[in-house]
Design a protein around this motif. Structure first.
Motif, PDB file in Angstrom:
ATOM      1  N   ILE A 170       1.382  -0.950  -0.259  1.00 30.26           N
ATOM      2  CA  ILE A 170      -0.240  -0.263   0.078  1.00 30.26           C
ATOM      3  C   ILE A 170       1.038   1.314   0.115  1.00 30.26           C
ATOM      4  O   ILE A 170       1.470   2.077   0.824  1.00 30.26           O
ATOM      5  CB  ILE A 170      -0.794   0.028   0.730  1.00 30.26           C
ATOM      6  CG1 ILE A 170      -2.188  -1.383   1.275  1.00 30.26           C
ATOM      7  CG2 ILE A 170      -1.932   1.600   1.145  1.00 30.26           C
ATOM      8  CD1 ILE A 170      -2.894  -1.244   2.143  1.00 30.26           C
ATOM      9  N   LEU A 171       1.124   2.129  -0.639  1.00 30.85           N
ATOM     10  CA  LEU A 171       1.358   3.337  -1.146  1.00 30.85           C
ATOM     11  C   LEU A 171       0.879   4.654  -0.065  1.00 30.85           C
ATOM     12  O   LEU A 171       1.383   5.368  -0.283  1.00 30.85           O
ATOM     13  CB  LEU A 171       1.614   3.651  -2.827  1.00 30.85           C
ATOM     14  CG  LEU A 171       2.477   2.028  -3.315  1.00 30.85           C
ATOM     15  CD1 LEU A 171       2.775   2.910  -4.903  1.00 30.85           C
ATOM     16  CD2 LEU A 171       3.650   1.966  -2.962  1.00 30.85           C
ATOM     17  N   GLY A 172      -0.621   4.203  -0.474  1.00 25.56           N
ATOM     18  CA  GLY A 172      -1.575   5.473   0.187  1.00 25.56           C
ATOM     19  C   GLY A 172      -2.707   4.718  -0.090  1.00 25.56           C
ATOM     20  O   GLY A 172      -3.287   3.828  -0.050  1.00 25.56           O
ATOM     21  N   THR A 173      -3.609   5.946   0.960  1.00 26.43           N
ATOM     22  CA  THR A 173      -4.649   5.199   1.039  1.00 26.43           C
ATOM     23  C   THR A 173      -6.029   6.983   0.942  1.00 26.43           C
ATOM     24  O   THR A 173      -5.350   8.104   1.323  1.00 26.43           O
ATOM     25  CB  THR A 173      -5.294   4.703   2.560  1.00 26.43           C
ATOM     26  OG1 THR A 173      -4.608   5.800   3.569  1.00 26.43           O
ATOM     27  CG2 THR A 173      -4.692   3.342   2.916  1.00 26.43           C
ATOM     28  N   TYR A 174      -7.004   6.644   0.893  1.00 26.90           N
ATOM     29  CA  TYR A 174      -8.120   7.538   0.545  1.00 26.90           C
ATOM     30  C   TYR A 174      -9.758   7.215   1.695  1.00 26.90           C
ATOM     31  O   TYR A 174      -9.675   6.309   1.220  1.00 26.90           O
ATOM     32  CB  TYR A 174      -8.500   8.149  -0.693  1.00 26.90           C
ATOM     33  CG  TYR A 174      -8.984   9.922  -1.372  1.00 26.90           C
ATOM     34  CD1 TYR A 174      -8.724  10.773  -0.512  1.00 26.90           C
ATOM     35  CD2 TYR A 174     -10.481   9.549  -0.770  1.00 26.90           C
ATOM     36  CE1 TYR A 174      -8.616  12.117  -0.775  1.00 26.90           C
ATOM     37  CE2 TYR A 174     -11.084  10.922  -0.739  1.00 26.90           C
ATOM     38  CZ  TYR A 174     -10.750  11.964  -0.843  1.00 26.90           C
ATOM     39  OH  TYR A 174     -11.433  13.251  -1.124  1.00 26.90           O
ATOM     40  N   PRO A 175      -9.983   8.032   2.196  1.00 27.07           N
ATOM     41  CA  PRO A 175     -11.369   7.779   2.978  1.00 27.07           C
ATOM     42  C   PRO A 175     -12.244   7.899   1.963  1.00 27.07           C
ATOM     43  O   PRO A 175     -12.143   9.731   1.816  1.00 27.07           O
ATOM     44  CB  PRO A 175     -11.055   8.111   4.490  1.00 27.07           C
ATOM     45  CG  PRO A 175      -9.940   8.742   3.898  1.00 27.07           C
ATOM     46  CD  PRO A 175      -9.288   8.855   3.324  1.00 27.07           C
ATOM     47  N   CYS A 176     -13.240   7.586   2.420  1.00 25.19           N
ATOM     48  CA  CYS A 176     -14.329   8.113   1.077  1.00 25.19           C
ATOM     49  C   CYS A 176     -15.574   7.919   2.155  1.00 25.19           C
ATOM     50  O   CYS A 176     -15.511   6.742   3.132  1.00 25.19           O
ATOM     51  CB  CYS A 176     -14.748   7.328   0.264  1.00 25.19           C
ATOM     52  SG  CYS A 176     -13.587   7.936  -1.098  1.00 25.19           S
ATOM     53  N   LEU A 177     -17.232   8.389   2.270  1.00 24.31           N
ATOM     54  CA  LEU A 177     -18.074   8.556   2.988  1.00 24.31           C
ATOM     55  C   LEU A 177     -18.886   8.850   2.016  1.00 24.31           C
ATOM     56  O   LEU A 177     -19.728   9.738   1.487  1.00 24.31           O
ATOM     57  CB  LEU A 177     -17.862   9.288   4.299  1.00 24.31           C
ATOM     58  CG  LEU A 177     -19.254   9.732   4.804  1.00 24.31           C
ATOM     59  CD1 LEU A 177     -19.520   8.060   5.389  1.00 24.31           C
ATOM     60  CD2 LEU A 177     -19.290  10.554   5.574  1.00 24.31           C
ATOM     61  N   GLY A 218     -12.314  10.466  -5.177  1.00 22.76           N
ATOM     62  CA  GLY A 218     -10.769  11.257  -5.053  1.00 22.76           C
ATOM     63  C   GLY A 218      -9.559  10.873  -5.342  1.00 22.76           C
ATOM     64  O   GLY A 218      -9.220  10.817  -6.450  1.00 22.76           O
ATOM     65  N   ASN A 219      -8.797  10.942  -5.162  1.00 20.72           N
ATOM     66  CA  ASN A 219      -6.867  11.202  -5.224  1.00 20.72           C
ATOM     67  C   ASN A 219      -6.222  11.094  -4.365  1.00 20.72           C
ATOM     68  O   ASN A 219      -6.558  11.273  -2.707  1.00 20.72           O
ATOM     69  CB  ASN A 219      -6.307  13.003  -6.429  1.00 20.72           C
ATOM     70  CG  ASN A 219      -5.543  13.911  -4.909  1.00 20.72           C
ATOM     71  OD1 ASN A 219      -5.297  13.831  -4.311  1.00 20.72           O
ATOM     72  ND2 ASN A 219      -7.202  14.496  -4.992  1.00 20.72           N
ATOM     73  N   ILE A 220      -5.229  10.361  -4.598  1.00 23.02           N
ATOM     74  CA  ILE A 220      -3.934   9.618  -3.190  1.00 23.02           C
ATOM     75  C   ILE A 220      -2.886  10.251  -3.615  1.00 23.02           C
ATOM     76  O   ILE A 220      -2.048   9.251  -4.599  1.00 23.02           O
ATOM     77  CB  ILE A 220      -3.913   8.095  -3.356  1.00 23.02           C
ATOM     78  CG1 ILE A 220      -5.417   8.072  -3.226  1.00 23.02           C
ATOM     79  CG2 ILE A 220      -3.237   7.847  -2.383  1.00 23.02           C
ATOM     80  CD1 ILE A 220      -5.703   6.110  -2.885  1.00 23.02           C
ATOM     81  N   PRO A 221      -1.723  11.521  -2.884  1.00 28.47           N
ATOM     82  CA  PRO A 221      -0.768  11.469  -3.839  1.00 28.47           C
ATOM     83  C   PRO A 221      -0.091  10.178  -2.830  1.00 28.47           C
ATOM     84  O   PRO A 221      -0.385   9.439  -2.078  1.00 28.47           O
ATOM     85  CB  PRO A 221      -0.544  12.919  -2.018  1.00 28.47           C
ATOM     86  CG  PRO A 221      -1.626  12.866  -1.677  1.00 28.47           C
ATOM     87  CD  PRO A 221      -2.478  11.606  -2.433  1.00 28.47           C
ATOM     88  N   VAL A 222       0.973   9.715  -4.229  1.00 32.19           N
ATOM     89  CA  VAL A 222       1.237   8.483  -3.929  1.00 32.19           C
ATOM     90  C   VAL A 222       3.262   8.916  -4.137  1.00 32.19           C
ATOM     91  O   VAL A 222       3.776   9.508  -5.052  1.00 32.19           O
ATOM     92  CB  VAL A 222       1.423   7.350  -4.527  1.00 32.19           C
ATOM     93  CG1 VAL A 222      -0.125   6.575  -4.107  1.00 32.19           C
ATOM     94  CG2 VAL A 222       1.234   7.999  -5.414  1.00 32.19           C
ATOM     95  N   SER A 223       3.858   7.809  -3.733  1.00 33.69           N
ATOM     96  CA  SER A 223       5.334   8.114  -3.880  1.00 33.69           C
ATOM     97  C   SER A 223       6.340   6.324  -4.279  1.00 33.69           C
ATOM     98  O   SER A 223       6.020   5.276  -3.770  1.00 33.69           O
ATOM     99  CB  SER A 223       6.987   8.528  -2.615  1.00 33.69           C
ATOM    100  OG  SER A 223       7.824   7.999  -3.422  1.00 33.69           O
TER     101      SER A 223
END
Length: 235
Positions: free
Chosen positions: A93-100, A114-119
């Motif tokens: 997992i490089l990054g997560t985003y919570p959605c409701l 949404g969008n997930i900033p990652v490296s």
């Protein structure tokens, strides 16, 4: 390119009763004992990810969208927690985003984005839907009633300078809502989701016509765009 205009309607309900268009009186969830309203385990309603997609922008963020469907013919789900996870080729997992997701009605569909900033290099964006017993409620309200209550219109896409989808979020409800948002969804020639993003509105008041902009970063080739209004929770 010319935008194929589709005023896709959103779902939302804090209390499952929002003053729907074309309904006689105030629609309410059926009042039954708790034991009666909880779905039986063998007939348990479920939510599924029917389609999803993502693309990477020039700044290293994964812009995603997903279509969620409700398989139940009787139960609606409210305040649904969904986690989007960007993963690399090894499943890390490089990054997560919570959605409701505020609400989804029987046999209904809704969108998150949404969008997930990652490296790192993203291979997939996967979705985990929290399974909470108290999010289900039996209701007579329908998806069609909601499509006459919250929707987006006057959509426009610009892909020069600052790529974005603009439009107006409409509420024909007699109630005020908060924590409202609009999800923009990009689709290819076959209708498959290839990505998206979301933006929050300050409020969505009764009878509102609220302008919005969803910033999308550098977009890929697409055929169509829809805008989904999630009205949030009733004040």
């Amino acid at each position: 390119m010319n935008l194929s205009r589709r005023d896709f309607i959103g779902l939302s309900a804090g209390a499952f009763a929002i003053g729907l268009v074309g309904c006689a009186g105030k629609p309410t969830v059926q009042k039954e004992p708790q034991a009666a309203t909880e779905a039986k385990e063998q007939d348990k309603p479920t939510l599924e990810v029917a389609d999803s997609g993502f693309y990477m922008d020039e700044y290293g963020s994964a812009h995603f969208a997903a279509k969620i469907t409700n398989n139940s013919t009787e139960y609606a789900a409210a305040q649904v927690d969904i986690t989007a996870s960007a993963k690399d080729t090894d499943g890390k997992i490089l990054g997560t985003y919570p959605c409701l997701l505020s609400a989804i009605y029987p046999n209904g569909s809704a969108f998150v984005g949404g969008n997930i900033p990652v490296s790192g290099e993203v291979k997939t964006v996967e979705f985990t839907i929290a399974d909470k017993k108290d999010m289900w409620q039996k209701t007579k309200q329908t998806q069609d009633e909601y499509t006459k209550t919250f929707y987006a219109e006057n959509l426009n896409v610009t892909n020069d300078g600052i790529p974005q989808v603009t439009g107006e979020a409409i509420s024909t409800s007699k109630y005020d809502f908060q924590q409202s948002k609009v999800i923009a969804v990009l689709m290819d020639n076959s209708g498959k989701i290839i990505g998206g993003d979301c933006t929050y509105l300050d409020n969505l008041t009764a009878g509102a016509k609220q302008p919005f902009s969803v910033f999308l970063g550098k977009m890929p080739e697409y055929k169509d765009v829809i805008a989904y209004v999630d009205a949030g929770t009733k004040k």
